[in-house]
Design a protein around this motif. Sequence first.
Motif, PDB file in Angstrom:
ATOM      1  N   UNK A   1      -5.397   8.398   2.458  1.00 35.52           N
ATOM      2  CA  UNK A   1      -4.010   8.359   2.001  1.00 35.52           C
ATOM      3  C   UNK A   1      -3.861   7.525   0.728  1.00 35.52           C
ATOM      4  N   UNK A   2      -4.597   6.424   0.641  1.00 39.79           N
ATOM      5  CA  UNK A   2      -4.458   5.508  -0.500  1.00 39.79           C
ATOM      6  C   UNK A   2      -5.556   5.684  -1.557  1.00 39.79           C
ATOM      7  N   UNK A   3      -6.396   6.691  -1.387  1.00 39.70           N
ATOM      8  CA  UNK A   3      -7.510   6.893  -2.306  1.00 39.70           C
ATOM      9  C   UNK A   3      -7.004   7.078  -3.743  1.00 39.70           C
ATOM     10  N   UNK A   4      -7.594   6.324  -4.674  1.00 35.41           N
ATOM     11  CA  UNK A   4      -7.226   6.429  -6.081  1.00 35.41           C
ATOM     12  C   UNK A   4      -6.031   5.604  -6.474  1.00 35.41           C
ATOM     13  N   UNK A   5      -5.390   4.938  -5.509  1.00 36.04           N
ATOM     14  CA  UNK A   5      -4.225   4.113  -5.822  1.00 36.04           C
ATOM     15  C   UNK A   5      -4.646   2.647  -5.930  1.00 36.04           C
ATOM     16  N   UNK A   6      -3.735   1.821  -6.354  1.00 30.91           N
ATOM     17  CA  UNK A   6      -4.014   0.384  -6.448  1.00 30.91           C
ATOM     18  C   UNK A   6      -4.175  -0.265  -5.081  1.00 30.91           C
ATOM     19  N   UNK A   7      -3.797   0.472  -4.033  1.00 30.53           N
ATOM     20  CA  UNK A   7      -3.864  -0.072  -2.680  1.00 30.53           C
ATOM     21  C   UNK A   7      -5.112   0.375  -1.921  1.00 30.53           C
ATOM     22  N   UNK A   8      -5.986   1.126  -2.577  1.00 33.19           N
ATOM     23  CA  UNK A   8      -7.120   1.722  -1.877  1.00 33.19           C
ATOM     24  C   UNK A   8      -8.003   0.670  -1.204  1.00 33.19           C
ATOM     25  N   UNK A   9      -8.384  -0.363  -1.930  1.00 33.10           N
ATOM     26  CA  UNK A   9      -9.294  -1.351  -1.352  1.00 33.10           C
ATOM     27  C   UNK A   9      -8.661  -2.093  -0.196  1.00 33.10           C
ATOM     28  N   UNK A  10      -7.377  -2.387  -0.319  1.00 33.06           N
ATOM     29  CA  UNK A  10      -6.687  -3.080   0.775  1.00 33.06           C
ATOM     30  C   UNK A  10      -6.615  -2.188   2.011  1.00 33.06           C
ATOM     31  N   UNK A  11      -6.404  -0.893   1.793  1.00 31.55           N
ATOM     32  CA  UNK A  11      -6.373   0.050   2.914  1.00 31.55           C
ATOM     33  C   UNK A  11      -7.737   0.148   3.579  1.00 31.55           C
TER      34      UNK A  11
END
Length: 259
Positions: free
Chosen positions: A106-116
């Motif tokens: 869901x968060x792949x490629x976003x600024x939240x990816x690593x946190x997810x």
Amino acid sequence: MSAITPPKITTFDSKPTDIYFFGTCVLDIFMPEAGMDAITLIEQQGIRVHYPMAQSCCGQPAYSSGHPTEAFDVAKAQLDLFPENWPIVVPSGSCGGMMKHHWPTLFKGSEYEQKAIDCAGRIIEFTHFLLAIGFKPEDKGEPVKVAVHTSCAARREMNVHLSGWQLIDGMENVERIVHDHESECCGFGGTFSVKQADISGAMVTDKVAALKETGATEIISADCGCMMNIGGKIAKDEPNMPRPKHIASFLLERTGGKA
């Protein structure tokens, strides 16, 4: 029941002193007592439970309905709630499956990816967690026959039907009876039960008939959505059958931790 193949259980270098508890929106709104029972059981193992009060929904309803943007917004609101590197215990295999297996996508490629990805790596379903910390329920109850329903995601994504079975089978006075629709969906499926009400109704009718056939005096599940669906059908058409009980409540009662 004959012995089952033990599930592959996450292990800890040492038993956690602290955990986060993600209560899920369905449990929080409709069955809070099950959440409190799960928290009590964990605390009885000498573990501090932290419940982030700002938590809401994992985003699964929107995600499984084909609305990733809305799911993104809902799930994003959860990401900052677990800052410490503690396990995140989820008393639902379906919500746990969303957070562990679908948040990284869901968060792949976003600024939240690593946190997810970080959060996903710490997600552990409630029964799996109990086994991981070496919990062995000491049964203090009278002999009882139980039938178990496991949600589709809990079974097929998280494989935690096995951990639930192992906990139940480890209790001296509990006989687990397998029903002939054990692996089949109850018909809830989140928004599926609303969009396809007739199909959902037929599925839960079959599920309840199979549970009734076992003659079990307790029906156990670890997913509140399924419990609502099955329990609603029982209340409407089979008033003499037992209502589904969350496995946390069942374990707490059987070990003498709840009156």
